[in-house]
Design a protein around this motif. Structure first.
Motif, PDB file in Angstrom:
ATOM      1  N   UNK A 203       1.102  -0.874  -0.309  1.00 11.27           N
ATOM      2  CA  UNK A 203      -0.190  -0.342  -0.355  1.00 11.27           C
ATOM      3  C   UNK A 203       0.992   1.204   0.193  1.00 11.27           C
ATOM      4  N   UNK A 204       2.299   1.424   0.260  1.00 12.91           N
ATOM      5  CA  UNK A 204       3.592   2.031   0.235  1.00 12.91           C
ATOM      6  C   UNK A 204       3.364   2.785  -0.898  1.00 12.91           C
ATOM      7  N   UNK A 272      -3.044  -9.315  -1.198  1.00 16.04           N
ATOM      8  CA  UNK A 272      -3.684  -7.871  -1.837  1.00 16.04           C
ATOM      9  C   UNK A 272      -2.598  -7.446  -2.421  1.00 16.04           C
ATOM     10  N   UNK A 273      -2.426  -6.782  -3.535  1.00 13.59           N
ATOM     11  CA  UNK A 273      -1.525  -5.659  -4.588  1.00 13.59           C
ATOM     12  C   UNK A 273      -2.821  -5.030  -5.245  1.00 13.59           C
ATOM     13  N   UNK A 274      -2.832  -3.550  -5.329  1.00 11.61           N
ATOM     14  CA  UNK A 274      -3.513  -2.924  -5.623  1.00 11.61           C
ATOM     15  C   UNK A 274      -3.297  -3.297  -7.380  1.00 11.61           C
ATOM     16  N   UNK A 275      -4.599  -3.758  -8.039  1.00 12.18           N
ATOM     17  CA  UNK A 275      -4.607  -3.457  -9.820  1.00 12.18           C
ATOM     18  C   UNK A 275      -3.324  -2.398 -10.716  1.00 12.18           C
ATOM     19  N   UNK A 276      -3.676  -1.384  -9.877  1.00 19.66           N
ATOM     20  CA  UNK A 276      -3.194   0.034 -10.600  1.00 19.66           C
ATOM     21  C   UNK A 276      -1.206  -0.346 -10.763  1.00 19.66           C
ATOM     22  N   UNK A 277      -0.781  -1.108 -10.300  1.00 19.53           N
ATOM     23  CA  UNK A 277       0.736  -1.736  -9.337  1.00 19.53           C
ATOM     24  C   UNK A 277       1.168  -2.888  -9.703  1.00 19.53           C
ATOM     25  N   UNK A 278       0.096  -3.585  -9.902  1.00 18.43           N
ATOM     26  CA  UNK A 278       1.281  -5.198 -10.057  1.00 18.43           C
ATOM     27  C   UNK A 278       1.306  -5.570 -10.755  1.00 18.43           C
ATOM     28  N   UNK A 279       1.453  -4.806 -12.244  1.00 21.56           N
ATOM     29  CA  UNK A 279       2.417  -5.323 -13.522  1.00 21.56           C
ATOM     30  C   UNK A 279       4.244  -4.694 -12.879  1.00 21.56           C
TER      31      UNK A 279
END
Length: 326
Positions: A203-204, A272-279
């Motif tokens: 989340x950071x 739980x990795x936020x989708x916008x930063x997953x890649x």
């Protein structure tokens, strides 16, 4: 011709011996299972967080199966549910932080921390104090008198106090606000309903992606350590299983550290990795199993005692036990 026949007989004999040994080993394993002498199944309470990855990899790669060990990872969605599940008596172990482990021990659960899962180095398992993009907070000094969203009596508050103190700020000079649910904490930050918050990665990284300002982070001095513990009953009655678990775990750690990108899909599907930063999110470096040091544990216990969170006088040896794998 005689030489060829001789060689064929030798090869045939060797193949027969290999087959016999394989069958014998299989029979031995089946007999061990029937007699209850092999490793017993292990059930571990986990959250969808990064330090679960070595266990997920060990299952996916078949390392637990190679050890003739059945491991069930029981997923919980919150630390409270996870702790309740652990106290039900149905779990053998749990992935958590040292404060939760100490609280469970203090409540009467006979457990031993057997390894750190993240946090051997300060770079592993980052926590940070964040301010919103629109705020005028740019340093720890700017936090004096401001509201910081945290969860009380938790690793979040412990890290908050540590970061403030390391920056020369008395924690009493800020206003701690209880916001137990992290998604709500994030939402309040970006809607400017709170001056700052404290959260862990990923989340950071997500907050940075959204423009939040990192005011302080525990990447220079180690404050947070995630750990894995087993009940003392499991360690005593299923020692073979715990040792087999860690042999498989070690292989998984090597795979993760040597080829992290091979496991991005597994990460995204289970953590739980936020989708916008997953890649783009950088996978953690994972430590080989090792117990926390006495100073790190004592610092946690001192903080908890100062806040009157413990009824018992817990010592390092009450909480920690090293598992040596043959």
């Amino acid at each position: 011709m005689k030489g060829k026949d001789c060689r064929k007989r030798k090869i045939g004999f060797l193949l027969a011996m290999i087959l016999a040994l394989t069958l014998l080993a299989g029979c031995g394993q089946e007999k061990a299972k029937e007699e209850g002498t092999g490793p017993k199944p292990i059930k571990i309470a986990v959250l969808p967080v990064e330090d679960t990855m070595p266990m997920l990899v060990a299952k996916e790669k078949g390392y637990f199966a190679e050890e003739q060990l059945q491991v069930e990872l029981v997923n919980f969605q919150s630390p409270v549910e996870q702790s309740n599940g652990m106290q039900s008596g149905e779990m053998d172990g749990m992935q958590t932080d040292m404060i939760v482990a100490a609280l469970l021990k203090d409540s009467g659960l006979d457990l031993r921390i057997t390894s750190i899962t993240l946090g051997v180095t300060p770079q592993e398992g980052r926590f940070a104090i964040l301010a919103s993009p629109q705020s005028n907070i740019n340093s720890l000094e700017d936090l004096k008198g401001k509201n910081i969203g945290i969860s009380y009596n938790s690793i979040i508050e412990y890290v908050t106090d540590g970061l403030l103190t390391a920056g020369g700020i008395d924690p009493a000079e800020v206003k701690k606000t209880a916001i137990p649910k992290i998604p709500v904490r994030m939402e309040m930050l970006f809607s400017n309903q709170i001056d700052a918050i404290v959260v862990p990665d990923p989340l950071v990284s997500f907050a940075e992606h959204q423009g939040a300002k990192v005011i302080a982070q525990d990447t220079e001095k180690n404050l947070s350590q995630n750990v894995l513990f087993f009940t003392q009953k499991t360690i005593e009655e299923n020692r073979d299983g715990v040792e087999a678990f860690y042999r498989a775990y070690r292989k998984a750690v090597d795979d993760l550290n040597d080829h992290p990108e091979d496991f991005r899909t597994l990460l995204v599907e289970n953590i739980n990795i936020p989708e916008p930063i997953a890649d783009a999110y950088q996978l953690q470096h994972y430590p080989q199993p090792q117990v926390p040091g006495q100073t790190d544990v004592q610092n946690i216990l001192d903080w908890m005692n100062k806040k009157a969170l413990l009824k018992n006088d817990l010592k390092y040896q009450d909480l920690v036990q090293e598992i040596k794998t043959p």
